[in-house]
Motif scaffolding. Sequence first.
Motif, PDB file in Angstrom:
ATOM      1  N   ASN A  23       0.810  -1.220   0.000  1.00  0.00           N
ATOM      2  CA  ASN A  23       0.000   0.000   0.000  1.00  0.00           C
ATOM      3  C   ASN A  23       0.847   1.276   0.000  1.00  0.00           C
ATOM      4  N   ARG A  24       2.117   1.155  -0.352  1.00  0.00           N
ATOM      5  CA  ARG A  24       3.002   2.312  -0.493  1.00  0.00           C
ATOM      6  C   ARG A  24       3.369   2.492  -1.965  1.00  0.00           C
ATOM      7  N   LYS A  25       3.725   3.710  -2.319  1.00  0.00           N
ATOM      8  CA  LYS A  25       4.134   4.010  -3.689  1.00  0.00           C
ATOM      9  C   LYS A  25       5.620   3.697  -3.850  1.00  0.00           C
ATOM     10  N   LEU A  26       5.895   2.706  -4.677  1.00  0.00           N
ATOM     11  CA  LEU A  26       7.263   2.209  -4.880  1.00  0.00           C
ATOM     12  C   LEU A  26       7.723   2.564  -6.281  1.00  0.00           C
ATOM     13  N   CYS A  27       8.839   3.244  -6.383  1.00  0.00           N
ATOM     14  CA  CYS A  27       9.308   3.752  -7.675  1.00  0.00           C
ATOM     15  C   CYS A  27      10.561   3.030  -8.173  1.00  0.00           C
ATOM     16  N   SER A  28      10.624   2.853  -9.477  1.00  0.00           N
ATOM     17  CA  SER A  28      11.855   2.468 -10.151  1.00  0.00           C
ATOM     18  C   SER A  28      11.754   3.002 -11.580  1.00  0.00           C
ATOM     19  N   LYS A  73       0.948  -5.833  -2.586  1.00  0.00           N
ATOM     20  CA  LYS A  73       0.031  -4.692  -2.628  1.00  0.00           C
ATOM     21  C   LYS A  73       0.770  -3.359  -2.810  1.00  0.00           C
ATOM     22  N   ALA A  74       2.051  -3.428  -3.107  1.00  0.00           N
ATOM     23  CA  ALA A  74       2.806  -2.200  -3.369  1.00  0.00           C
ATOM     24  C   ALA A  74       2.258  -1.534  -4.625  1.00  0.00           C
ATOM     25  N   ASN A  75       2.205  -0.225  -4.593  1.00  0.00           N
ATOM     26  CA  ASN A  75       1.708   0.566  -5.721  1.00  0.00           C
ATOM     27  C   ASN A  75       2.902   0.983  -6.579  1.00  0.00           C
ATOM     28  N   LEU A  76       3.104   0.277  -7.686  1.00  0.00           N
ATOM     29  CA  LEU A  76       4.291   0.510  -8.503  1.00  0.00           C
ATOM     30  C   LEU A  76       4.185   1.803  -9.292  1.00  0.00           C
ATOM     31  N   GLN A  77       5.267   2.580  -9.258  1.00  0.00           N
ATOM     32  CA  GLN A  77       5.364   3.820 -10.010  1.00  0.00           C
ATOM     33  C   GLN A  77       6.623   3.747 -10.880  1.00  0.00           C
ATOM     34  N   GLN A  78       6.471   3.969 -12.182  1.00  0.00           N
ATOM     35  CA  GLN A  78       7.622   3.943 -13.076  1.00  0.00           C
ATOM     36  C   GLN A  78       7.905   5.347 -13.588  1.00  0.00           C
ATOM     37  N   TYR A  79       9.124   5.813 -13.312  1.00  0.00           N
ATOM     38  CA  TYR A  79       9.576   7.121 -13.776  1.00  0.00           C
ATOM     39  C   TYR A  79      10.665   6.913 -14.828  1.00  0.00           C
ATOM     40  N   PRO A  80      10.880   7.885 -15.690  1.00  0.00           N
ATOM     41  CA  PRO A  80      11.895   7.729 -16.738  1.00  0.00           C
ATOM     42  C   PRO A  80      13.322   7.576 -16.209  1.00  0.00           C
ATOM     43  N   THR A  81      13.646   8.268 -15.102  1.00  0.00           N
ATOM     44  CA  THR A  81      15.014   8.234 -14.578  1.00  0.00           C
ATOM     45  C   THR A  81      14.998   8.108 -13.061  1.00  0.00           C
ATOM     46  N   TYR A  82      16.129   7.670 -12.515  1.00  0.00           N
ATOM     47  CA  TYR A  82      16.262   7.593 -11.060  1.00  0.00           C
ATOM     48  C   TYR A  82      16.215   8.988 -10.436  1.00  0.00           C
ATOM     49  N   SER A  83      16.734   9.971 -11.140  1.00  0.00           N
ATOM     50  CA  SER A  83      16.722  11.333 -10.614  1.00  0.00           C
ATOM     51  C   SER A  83      15.295  11.818 -10.378  1.00  0.00           C
ATOM     52  N   GLU A  84      14.390  11.444 -11.285  1.00  0.00           N
ATOM     53  CA  GLU A  84      12.985  11.817 -11.111  1.00  0.00           C
ATOM     54  C   GLU A  84      12.359  11.051  -9.950  1.00  0.00           C
ATOM     55  N   CYS A  85      12.755   9.798  -9.772  1.00  0.00           N
ATOM     56  CA  CYS A  85      12.296   9.034  -8.607  1.00  0.00           C
ATOM     57  C   CYS A  85      12.758   9.722  -7.317  1.00  0.00           C
ATOM     58  N   LEU A  86      14.014  10.187  -7.317  1.00  0.00           N
ATOM     59  CA  LEU A  86      14.554  10.872  -6.144  1.00  0.00           C
ATOM     60  C   LEU A  86      13.774  12.145  -5.840  1.00  0.00           C
ATOM     61  N   SER A  87      13.432  12.883  -6.873  1.00  0.00           N
ATOM     62  CA  SER A  87      12.652  14.103  -6.682  1.00  0.00           C
ATOM     63  C   SER A  87      11.281  13.772  -6.101  1.00  0.00           C
ATOM     64  N   GLY A  88      10.686  12.693  -6.605  1.00  0.00           N
ATOM     65  CA  GLY A  88       9.395  12.254  -6.086  1.00  0.00           C
ATOM     66  C   GLY A  88       9.489  11.790  -4.646  1.00  0.00           C
ATOM     67  N   LEU A  89      10.583  11.117  -4.315  1.00  0.00           N
ATOM     68  CA  LEU A  89      10.795  10.664  -2.944  1.00  0.00           C
ATOM     69  C   LEU A  89      10.971  11.858  -2.009  1.00  0.00           C
ATOM     70  N   GLN A  90      11.721  12.832  -2.470  1.00  0.00           N
ATOM     71  CA  GLN A  90      11.979  14.021  -1.665  1.00  0.00           C
ATOM     72  C   GLN A  90      10.696  14.817  -1.411  1.00  0.00           C
ATOM     73  N   SER A  91       9.836  14.888  -2.419  1.00  0.00           N
ATOM     74  CA  SER A  91       8.604  15.679  -2.299  1.00  0.00           C
ATOM     75  C   SER A  91       7.487  14.941  -1.580  1.00  0.00           C
ATOM     76  N   GLY A  92       7.627  13.611  -1.469  1.00  0.00           N
ATOM     77  CA  GLY A  92       6.578  12.817  -0.844  1.00  0.00           C
ATOM     78  C   GLY A  92       5.621  12.199  -1.848  1.00  0.00           C
ATOM     79  N   ALA A  93       5.862  12.414  -3.144  1.00  0.00           N
ATOM     80  CA  ALA A  93       5.008  11.836  -4.180  1.00  0.00           C
ATOM     81  C   ALA A  93       5.136  10.317  -4.223  1.00  0.00           C
ATOM     82  N   ILE A  94       6.284   9.804  -3.826  1.00  0.00           N
ATOM     83  CA  ILE A  94       6.483   8.364  -3.692  1.00  0.00           C
ATOM     84  C   ILE A  94       7.059   8.082  -2.300  1.00  0.00           C
ATOM     85  N   ASP A  95       6.996   6.799  -1.897  1.00  0.00           N
ATOM     86  CA  ASP A  95       7.440   6.426  -0.547  1.00  0.00           C
ATOM     87  C   ASP A  95       8.790   5.726  -0.519  1.00  0.00           C
ATOM     88  N   ALA A  96       9.167   5.110  -1.641  1.00  0.00           N
ATOM     89  CA  ALA A  96      10.431   4.377  -1.668  1.00  0.00           C
ATOM     90  C   ALA A  96      10.897   4.205  -3.104  1.00  0.00           C
TER      91      ALA A  96
END
Length: 278
Positions: free
Chosen positions: A147-152, A169-192
């Motif tokens: 139930n968390r937003k998981l990015c790769s 039950k993880a909510n998979l999020q796919q971003y184009p780059t790791y840098s964008e995942c990091l930005s999402g993690l920093q902002s709270g848009a994703i959880d891990a």
Amino acid sequence: MKLRKVTAASAVLLALSVSATACGGDKKDDSSSSGGAKKITIGIKFDQPGIGQKTPQGYTGFDVDVATYVAKKLGYSTDQIKWRESKSADRETMLQRGDVDFIAASYSITPEREQKVDFAGPYLLAHQDVLLRAGETKIKSPSDLNNRKLCSVGGSTSAQNVHDKLAPKANLQQYPTYSECLSGLQSGAIDALTTDDSILAGYASQAQFKGKFKLGGFKMTNENYGIGVKKGSPLKDKINKALEAMVADGSWDAAVKKNFGPAGYKNEPAPKIGDVKS
């Protein structure tokens, strides 16, 4: 008089011929493998901070330090190294075509790859892990990713591996780059964010992210980084000896601390040559 003209013309032609030969000889020497003109071509990643990154100041990262050490043991100075970008999908082809002499690019040793190329090493045992915000206290195990937003990044199997085996039950999020995942993690848009812990540590070690992220320390898979060479290449044994020397003289530990230390990366001890963990 006519004979002297012919002789003079012949002398000019001879001089031009000698000059051209000399120029041709110089060109050949520049590309030869002898003396100061010899070069070695090494494949690395250009876009992975802490692992292999091309910057305005040059090339940095753990793989770059390992490859530079190995090259020196093989008899090449730093200015005799030619770096080539080796994207994940291109690595086997580059080795088979002879585009590079060897590849050090977060290159995990797998049975499928060993059918196509040879590997020296391993020189680092990494694990699939997650990167979390520094203040995160509720995600303590892979199951807490439910139930968390998981990015790769798109095309990666890391997030799918977590979803299929550990947190269905993880909510998979796919971003184009790791840098964008990091930005999402920093902002709270994703959880891990998930991928190899060494790659995560490299990103988290960047100055702009200091103190903002932490590794989960979950060790979900074993990733044995090896140095790829062409099938049957005599370089394999020479590189293995260089890797052993790097560990023995402390250079390996220094490279780990330099490239991953700011992220609090708890690395495994240097693996023994040929010891591939399944």
